[in-house]
Design an enzyme around this catalytic site. Structure first.
Site, PDB file in Angstrom:
ATOM      1  N   GLU A 209      -1.547  -4.288  -2.931  1.00  0.00           N
ATOM      2  CA  GLU A 209      -2.925  -4.209  -2.437  1.00  0.00           C
ATOM      3  C   GLU A 209      -3.923  -4.551  -3.542  1.00  0.00           C
ATOM      4  O   GLU A 209      -4.892  -5.273  -3.318  1.00  0.00           O
ATOM      5  CB  GLU A 209      -3.226  -2.798  -1.908  1.00  0.00           C
ATOM      6  CG  GLU A 209      -2.320  -2.357  -0.776  1.00  0.00           C
ATOM      7  CD  GLU A 209      -1.065  -1.629  -1.238  1.00  0.00           C
ATOM      8  OE1 GLU A 209      -0.543  -0.816  -0.449  1.00  0.00           O
ATOM      9  OE2 GLU A 209      -0.582  -1.863  -2.370  1.00  0.00           O
TER      10      GLU A 209
ATOM     11  N   CYS B 274      -0.966   3.514  -1.512  1.00  0.00           N
ATOM     12  CA  CYS B 274      -0.948   4.761  -2.279  1.00  0.00           C
ATOM     13  C   CYS B 274      -2.386   5.234  -2.514  1.00  0.00           C
ATOM     14  O   CYS B 274      -3.345   4.529  -2.214  1.00  0.00           O
ATOM     15  CB  CYS B 274      -0.237   4.555  -3.610  1.00  0.00           C
ATOM     16  SG  CYS B 274      -1.181   3.572  -4.796  1.00  0.00           S
TER      17      CYS B 274
ATOM     18  N   CYS C 241      -4.543   2.830  -4.610  1.00  0.00           N
ATOM     19  CA  CYS C 241      -4.959   1.644  -3.854  1.00  0.00           C
ATOM     20  C   CYS C 241      -5.997   2.002  -2.791  1.00  0.00           C
ATOM     21  O   CYS C 241      -6.924   1.235  -2.534  1.00  0.00           O
ATOM     22  CB  CYS C 241      -3.746   0.967  -3.221  1.00  0.00           C
ATOM     23  SG  CYS C 241      -2.692   0.154  -4.449  1.00  0.00           S
TER      24      CYS C 241
ATOM     25  N   ASN D 217       3.800  -6.623  -5.107  1.00  0.00           N
ATOM     26  CA  ASN D 217       3.926  -5.730  -6.250  1.00  0.00           C
ATOM     27  C   ASN D 217       4.629  -6.449  -7.401  1.00  0.00           C
ATOM     28  O   ASN D 217       5.500  -7.297  -7.203  1.00  0.00           O
ATOM     29  CB  ASN D 217       4.589  -4.395  -5.891  1.00  0.00           C
ATOM     30  CG  ASN D 217       5.941  -4.500  -5.240  1.00  0.00           C
ATOM     31  OD1 ASN D 217       6.252  -5.460  -4.540  1.00  0.00           O
ATOM     32  ND2 ASN D 217       6.764  -3.485  -5.434  1.00  0.00           N
ATOM     33  N   ILE D 218       4.185  -6.109  -8.619  1.00  0.00           N
ATOM     34  CA  ILE D 218       4.712  -6.709  -9.836  1.00  0.00           C
ATOM     35  C   ILE D 218       5.014  -5.554 -10.790  1.00  0.00           C
ATOM     36  O   ILE D 218       4.100  -4.918 -11.309  1.00  0.00           O
ATOM     37  CB  ILE D 218       3.687  -7.679 -10.462  1.00  0.00           C
ATOM     38  CG1 ILE D 218       3.289  -8.756  -9.447  1.00  0.00           C
ATOM     39  CG2 ILE D 218       4.234  -8.283 -11.749  1.00  0.00           C
ATOM     40  CD1 ILE D 218       2.079  -9.578  -9.858  1.00  0.00           C
ATOM     41  N   GLU D 219       6.286  -5.260 -10.965  1.00  0.00           N
ATOM     42  CA  GLU D 219       6.680  -4.111 -11.773  1.00  0.00           C
ATOM     43  C   GLU D 219       6.755  -4.457 -13.252  1.00  0.00           C
ATOM     44  O   GLU D 219       6.888  -5.617 -13.642  1.00  0.00           O
ATOM     45  CB  GLU D 219       8.040  -3.580 -11.309  1.00  0.00           C
ATOM     46  CG  GLU D 219       7.992  -2.995  -9.925  1.00  0.00           C
ATOM     47  CD  GLU D 219       9.321  -2.455  -9.462  1.00  0.00           C
ATOM     48  OE1 GLU D 219       9.310  -1.731  -8.448  1.00  0.00           O
ATOM     49  OE2 GLU D 219      10.374  -2.747 -10.073  1.00  0.00           O
TER      50      GLU D 219
END
Length: 154
Positions: A54, A85, A88, A41-43
């Site tokens: 994903e 989620c 995804c 994940n890349i916020e």
């Protein structure tokens, strides 16, 4: 012994960029030919531009020409059995059948395994969109026929 795909998802956690939530997620996606793509994940400060692990893995695989997948493993730094989620799940459904195996890391050697169909039983697909378009077209033709019948209320 821990599953190799789960290990790859755990390894991807190190690359996560999560300054806001501090909730690291890693994913490892296996293509039909056995190639594995990982993602983290890349916020982003506005959250809506954040990328999920994903979708990062899927995007890399699709970029390389893969369109068929048979298994994905997802892990979080909390080892809490995180599942993909809804967004995804829908993205996975674009490229994988309902029998795609989704392995969720519970920590240690423990995992929970689902099929994509269990996690997203009524996916939106080309078929459902086409059926809806055909239904709308049929209703439109029916309405046009009613309008041209010559009956008008005055």
């Amino acid at each position: 012994m821990t599953d190799d795909l789960v290990e790859r998802a755990r390894d991807a956690l190190a690359d996560a960029y999560v300054p806001y939530s501090e909730y690291r997620v890693g994913a490892a996606l296996r293509t039909a030919d056995g190639t594995v793509y990982v993602g983290c994940n890349i916020e982003n400060a506005n959250y809506s531009n954040s990328l999920h692990a994903e979708e990062v893995a899927i995007a890399s695989a699709v970029r390389d020409g893969h369109r068929e997948f048979d298994r994905i493993a997802v892990s979080s730094g909390a080892r809490d059995g995180v599942t993909p989620c809804g967004m995804c799940r829908q993205t996975l459904a674009e490229f994988a059948d309902a029998d795609l195996e989704v392995v969720c890391d519970e920590g240690g050697d423990d995992t929970s395994t689902y099929t994509l169909g269990e996690l997203l039983p009524n996916t939106i697909s080309l078929e459902t969109l086409s059926a809806a378009a055909e239904q709308r077209e049929g209703e439109s033709q029916h309405d046009d026929a009613d309008d041209s019948s010559g009956d008008t209320d005055q």
